[in-house]
Structure formats: C-alpha cells, structure tokens
Write an enzyme that holds these catalytic residues in place. Structure first.
Site, PDB file in Angstrom:
ATOM      1  N   CYS A  78      26.427 -40.213  16.388  1.00 13.94           N
ATOM      2  CA  CYS A  78      26.574 -41.616  16.792  1.00 13.94           C
ATOM      3  C   CYS A  78      27.615 -41.782  17.897  1.00 13.94           C
ATOM      4  O   CYS A  78      28.330 -42.787  17.953  1.00 13.94           O
ATOM      5  CB  CYS A  78      26.927 -42.521  15.605  1.00 13.94           C
ATOM      6  SG  CYS A  78      25.666 -42.581  14.358  1.00 13.94           S
TER       7      CYS A  78
ATOM      8  N   LYS B 126      34.446 -42.544   3.322  1.00 18.26           N
ATOM      9  CA  LYS B 126      35.004 -41.463   4.152  1.00 18.26           C
ATOM     10  C   LYS B 126      36.247 -40.861   3.496  1.00 18.26           C
ATOM     11  O   LYS B 126      36.774 -39.868   3.980  1.00 18.26           O
ATOM     12  CB  LYS B 126      35.404 -41.984   5.538  1.00 18.26           C
ATOM     13  CG  LYS B 126      34.308 -42.669   6.310  1.00 18.26           C
ATOM     14  CD  LYS B 126      33.429 -41.696   7.051  1.00 18.26           C
ATOM     15  CE  LYS B 126      32.503 -42.432   8.003  1.00 18.26           C
ATOM     16  NZ  LYS B 126      31.428 -41.584   8.506  1.00 18.26           N
TER      17      LYS B 126
ATOM     18  N   GLN C 159      37.804 -42.283  10.467  1.00 23.76           N
ATOM     19  CA  GLN C 159      38.078 -40.846  10.312  1.00 23.76           C
ATOM     20  C   GLN C 159      39.541 -40.559   9.991  1.00 23.76           C
ATOM     21  O   GLN C 159      39.880 -39.438   9.629  1.00 23.76           O
ATOM     22  CB  GLN C 159      37.674 -40.082  11.579  1.00 23.76           C
ATOM     23  CG  GLN C 159      36.188 -40.066  11.821  1.00 23.76           C
ATOM     24  CD  GLN C 159      35.408 -39.377  10.705  1.00 23.76           C
ATOM     25  OE1 GLN C 159      35.892 -38.451  10.063  1.00 23.76           O
ATOM     26  NE2 GLN C 159      34.197 -39.832  10.457  1.00 23.76           N
TER      27      GLN C 159
ATOM     28  N   HIS D  96      32.527 -44.201  18.282  1.00 21.14           N
ATOM     29  CA  HIS D  96      31.292 -44.237  17.484  1.00 21.14           C
ATOM     30  C   HIS D  96      30.490 -45.456  17.951  1.00 21.14           C
ATOM     31  O   HIS D  96      31.074 -46.461  18.379  1.00 21.14           O
ATOM     32  CB  HIS D  96      31.705 -44.400  16.012  1.00 21.14           C
ATOM     33  CG  HIS D  96      30.610 -44.269  15.016  1.00 21.14           C
ATOM     34  ND1 HIS D  96      29.728 -45.291  14.737  1.00 21.14           N
ATOM     35  CD2 HIS D  96      30.264 -43.250  14.213  1.00 21.14           C
ATOM     36  CE1 HIS D  96      28.894 -44.893  13.792  1.00 21.14           C
ATOM     37  NE2 HIS D  96      29.182 -43.652  13.458  1.00 21.14           N
TER      38      HIS D  96
ATOM     39  N   ASP E 171      39.643 -48.400  14.845  1.00 19.27           N
ATOM     40  CA  ASP E 171      38.608 -47.877  13.952  1.00 19.27           C
ATOM     41  C   ASP E 171      39.230 -46.694  13.202  1.00 19.27           C
ATOM     42  O   ASP E 171      39.443 -45.626  13.768  1.00 19.27           O
ATOM     43  CB  ASP E 171      37.409 -47.443  14.807  1.00 19.27           C
ATOM     44  CG  ASP E 171      36.383 -46.633  14.026  1.00 19.27           C
ATOM     45  OD1 ASP E 171      36.658 -46.247  12.874  1.00 19.27           O
ATOM     46  OD2 ASP E 171      35.306 -46.366  14.586  1.00 19.27           O
TER      47      ASP E 171
HETATM   48  N1  PMP Z   1      33.632 -45.089  13.263  1.00 21.25           N
HETATM   49  C1  PMP Z   1      33.772 -43.771  13.062  1.00 21.25           C
HETATM   50  C2  PMP Z   1      34.804 -43.026  13.859  1.00 21.25           C
HETATM   51  C3  PMP Z   1      32.969 -43.127  12.125  1.00 21.25           C
HETATM   52  O1  PMP Z   1      33.101 -41.814  11.923  1.00 21.25           O
HETATM   53  C4  PMP Z   1      32.017 -43.880  11.395  1.00 21.25           C
HETATM   54  C5  PMP Z   1      31.088 -43.215  10.399  1.00 21.25           C
HETATM   55  N2  PMP Z   1      30.464 -42.072  10.882  1.00 21.25           N
HETATM   56  C6  PMP Z   1      31.939 -45.246  11.624  1.00 21.25           C
HETATM   57  C7  PMP Z   1      32.759 -45.818  12.569  1.00 21.25           C
HETATM   58  C8  PMP Z   1      30.981 -46.118  10.879  1.00 21.25           C
HETATM   59  O2  PMP Z   1      31.323 -46.132   9.526  1.00 21.25           O
HETATM   60  P1  PMP Z   1      30.327 -46.748   8.447  1.00 21.25           P
HETATM   61  O3  PMP Z   1      28.990 -46.145   8.716  1.00 21.25           O
HETATM   62  O4  PMP Z   1      30.913 -46.313   7.147  1.00 21.25           O
HETATM   63  O5  PMP Z   1      30.349 -48.219   8.632  1.00 21.25           O
END
Ligand code: PMP
Length: 404
Positions: A362, A224, A201, A121, A198
């Site tokens: 993203c 999430k 997910q 991401h 990270d």
């Molecule tokens: N990493 C991953 C794999 C994600 O799916 C997301 C959210 N789409 C994020 C980071 C960022 O998370 P947040 O927007 O809640 O900070």
C-alpha cells in the site's frame, strides 16, 4: 526476555504450514494475538456483552466500565493529557479519514497546501487527495532519499504560510525507517500548520509521548500491536477536537435532537456515533497490558537484534538488494532479488512455512520512487527468533540456487 515463554502465550504460532513449523514474519501487516486478548474477547461475550453508555443495568455498566478502561490505558500508552482526547475508531485508516473529513474540510481552503511524505501508506495519501480535490488545495510530497530516509532539508523549503496540514508516518511500513517527527512537527508549527502522525507502525516498537511530540493528531491501529482487528484510535488535542464538526451523525454523539436542530455531545463521544466495536475495544486493553508487562523497550531492543541479524544474513545473499538502509529503523526488512519476482519468493517461502509480505505494501508511490513493483518484506515481532530467520535465509538461498 524469555522468548519461549512469550511464544507460549500465542497459540497460533504452534502449528505447521506445508509440513514446516510456521514462521510468521508478516507482523507489519498484523501481529498475532496473545491468550490474554483472545480470552478478553470471549470473557466479554460470555460474561457481560451489553450495549454501553445507555443502560443502567449491571451488564451495561460493566461493559461501559471495560470500554472506558481501555481509553484510560491508551491515555497512559500515548501519554495524552486527558482521556477525552482519545477517540475510538476502526483503526488508523478511519482515524486519518476522520481528520481529513472534519478538521480538513473546516480549515483547508482553495490554494492551501497539504504536505505528505513519499513513503506514506495509501491511507495517509488518499484521504488528503479527496480533501484537496474538493477544496482546490494541493498536495506536496517530501522526497525520499536513496537510503529510505526523508529529505528533511527539502521539507523545510516546502513549508510556507499556505501549508495547512502535514501528514507523515512515525515509521514506514515498507522500509521501517523512523522519521524525525519531533522536528517535522516543530517546523510545521512554525508556519502555523497542524500535524497528523500515522503511528500504525510505531505503536508496537517506539515509545509514544504525544505531549512531548506536540503533534496535533496521532493515529493507531490495535491489530498492529497485538490487539484485535477492527479497532484503533485517534488522539487529538482537546481544543482542536472541540472545534471540529462531527464525523458521523447518529446515536450517542448528541446531547439533544429535535427536527429543528441538534446539539452535539462532548468529546470524545461527539466522534463515536452508533454502537461501537465494544468487544474489540475491551480486548484492546489486554494488548496494551501485554506490551506493558513485557516491556516495550526490551521488546524493541530484542526486535532490533533480530533485524540486525536478518539484515546481515539477507544482504549477503547473492542478487539481493535491500530497500531502505537507514540505520534508524523499526524491525522491518524489505528487499528485492534480481531477476526473481517478489510473488514467487513469497510463494516459495510459504512452501517452507515462512510467511512474508510481498507486493507494494500500500505504498505504490514509494515503489515508483525505487523503480520497482514491490518488495519482499519480513517484519519481526517479539515472538520471533534467530532460528526462524535462519529458516527464511536457508529458503532464500535455495531460491537463488533453484531460480538461477
Ligand atoms: N499506515 C501505515 C504506516 C500502515 O502500516 C497501515 C497498515 N498497513 C495503515 C496506515 C493502515 O492501517 P489500518 O489498515 O489498520 O487502518
């Protein structure tokens, strides 16, 4: 599991969108919230809203206790050795930025290398790029194979004594691929690098045991996994957190302040400057309890049944190509349809009450890897059903007929 009873805990699900029952398949972007979480928010504001850690009056003590109780719940949820190893942040993005700006700035020098994967991401790419640019370090990328898995053998060739940080996701938000993070961590440690995982997910679907993984940092977002937006956490090993400089300066993160010098508070408070997001942290506990009471293993098993059913149904539709076909996935299904833009598919499904995600999610470098601009992504949570998948598949079949 009684899915109907679970659905009844989520008030938002019981509505029509464009005259059709809502089918919410955008769970990888954010999950819906059960009554217990919504109630915890209003209980806090109606009953004991107060600033924490400072006051000695009853409300302040109650708020402090509730805030710290979430930390204890997270300790069990992530199996951290100590609750002080959990820092509350705005979420995964802030957790990663915190590590890059503190541990990274302190330890990465010119010529050093940071490894990320090709399926990260943007929030696990850009903070490292900012750091690398500032320090004259470089970024190496673990390639993604055609089936959406990481090229682990290639990763092993990228590691060397200049590798300072490896930052990879536990599961991909765009494809659902579960990465072999235990092996990734072990190999990074063998060359003396630290590893940030990270977990945005993974948190809703996979058991997380940071001690067994032996990761140095693990980042999550409450929203999430059925919790409120605006809060999340960073796990870090005690000795690393203690050696790291603070992220932000302000109230609560200090022991003593004079105009000559400041001494910092102990962890985790050293990293929690200012009044935190008390209400959402308090309600975060109700989300963890929802998962514990429902049973994460049973939830994941059911979600994988949904994924398998959807994968078979969607892949049998003419002109659809799946992106990410690893057998080792969380419940995320990404696809493209030959000759039809993903936005159009998203809009036409929305007209039938089905909420899916469209775009690059993203993960633009991953989309580049597949030579596409974006995908349609359906991601499943415990409150979804086979009937809902049928509703989406029927919509997709109509789109094929209409567009071709
Ligand atoms: N990493 C991953 C794999 C994600 O799916 C997301 C959210 N789409 C994020 C980071 C960022 O998370 P947040 O927007 O809640 O900070």
């Amino acid at each position: 599991m009684d899915i109907e009873a679970i659905r009844n805990e989520f008030p938002i699900l019981h509505q029509e969108i464009n005259g059709k029952p809502l089918v919410y398949f955008d769970n990888a972007a954010t999950t819906q919230k059960p009554n217990a979480v919504i109630q915890a928010l209003s209980d806090y504001y109606e009953g004991y809203n107060s600033n924490i850690h400072r006051g000695i009056h009853t409300l302040a003590e109650k708020a402090t206790k509730a805030y710290e109780a979430t930390r204890t719940s997270l300790q069990a949820f992530l199996n951290t050795k100590e609750s002080e190893e959990i820092i509350f942040t705005k979420g995964t993005t802030e957790s990663i930025n915190l590590v890059a700006a503190t541990y990274g700035r302190q330890n990465v020098k010119e010529g050093d290398e940071i490894i990320v994967s090709g399926m990260e991401h943007h929030s696990n790419i850009v903070p490292w790029q900012i750091l690398a640019e500032e320090k004259g370090a470089s970024i190496k990328v673990i390639p993604v194979k055609e089936n959406g898995e990481l090229d682990y053998d290639h990763y092993l060739t990228q590691l060397n004594s200049s590798t300072k940080i490896v930052a990879v996701n536990h599961a991909s938000n765009s494809m659902g691929t579960i990465n072999p993070i235990k092996d990734i961590i072990k190999a990074a440690h063998d060359v003396g690098a630290k590893v940030l995982i990270d977990g945005a997910q993974a948190s809703a679907h996979l058991p997380i045991d940071v001690q067994d993984l032996d990761c140095d940092f693990y980042a999550i977002s409450a929203h999430k996994f059925y919790g409120p937006t605006g809060t999340g956490a960073l796990y870090g090993k005690r000795q690393l957190l203690e050696a790291m400089p603070p992220y932000q300066g302000g109230g609560e993160m200090i022991k003593d302040v004079s105009f000559e010098s400041t001494t910092y508070n102990d962890i985790p408070y050293k990293f929690e400057a200012g009044t935190p997001n008390i209400a959402d942290v308090v309600a975060f506990k109700a989300a963890i309890e929802f998962i514990e009471n429902t049973g994460k293993v049973s939830m994941a098993k059911y979600e994988l049944e949904l994924l398998q059913y959807a994968t078979e149904a969607v892949s049998s539709i003419k002109d659809i190509r799946l992106i990410g076909t690893s057998p080792n996935k969380v419940s995320v299904l990404s696809f493209v349809m030959e000759g039809v833009h993903h936005f159009d598919i998203g809009q036409m499904l929305d007209a039938r009450g089905v909420a899916v995600r469209t775009g690059h999610h993203c993960t633009q470098p991953l989309m580049d890897r597949y030579g596409i601009e974006g995908t349609v992504r359906a991601s499943f949570a415990v409150y979804n059903t086979i009937n809902e998948i049928d509703q989406m598949v029927e919509g997709l079949e109509r789109i094929v007929k209409f567009m071709k």
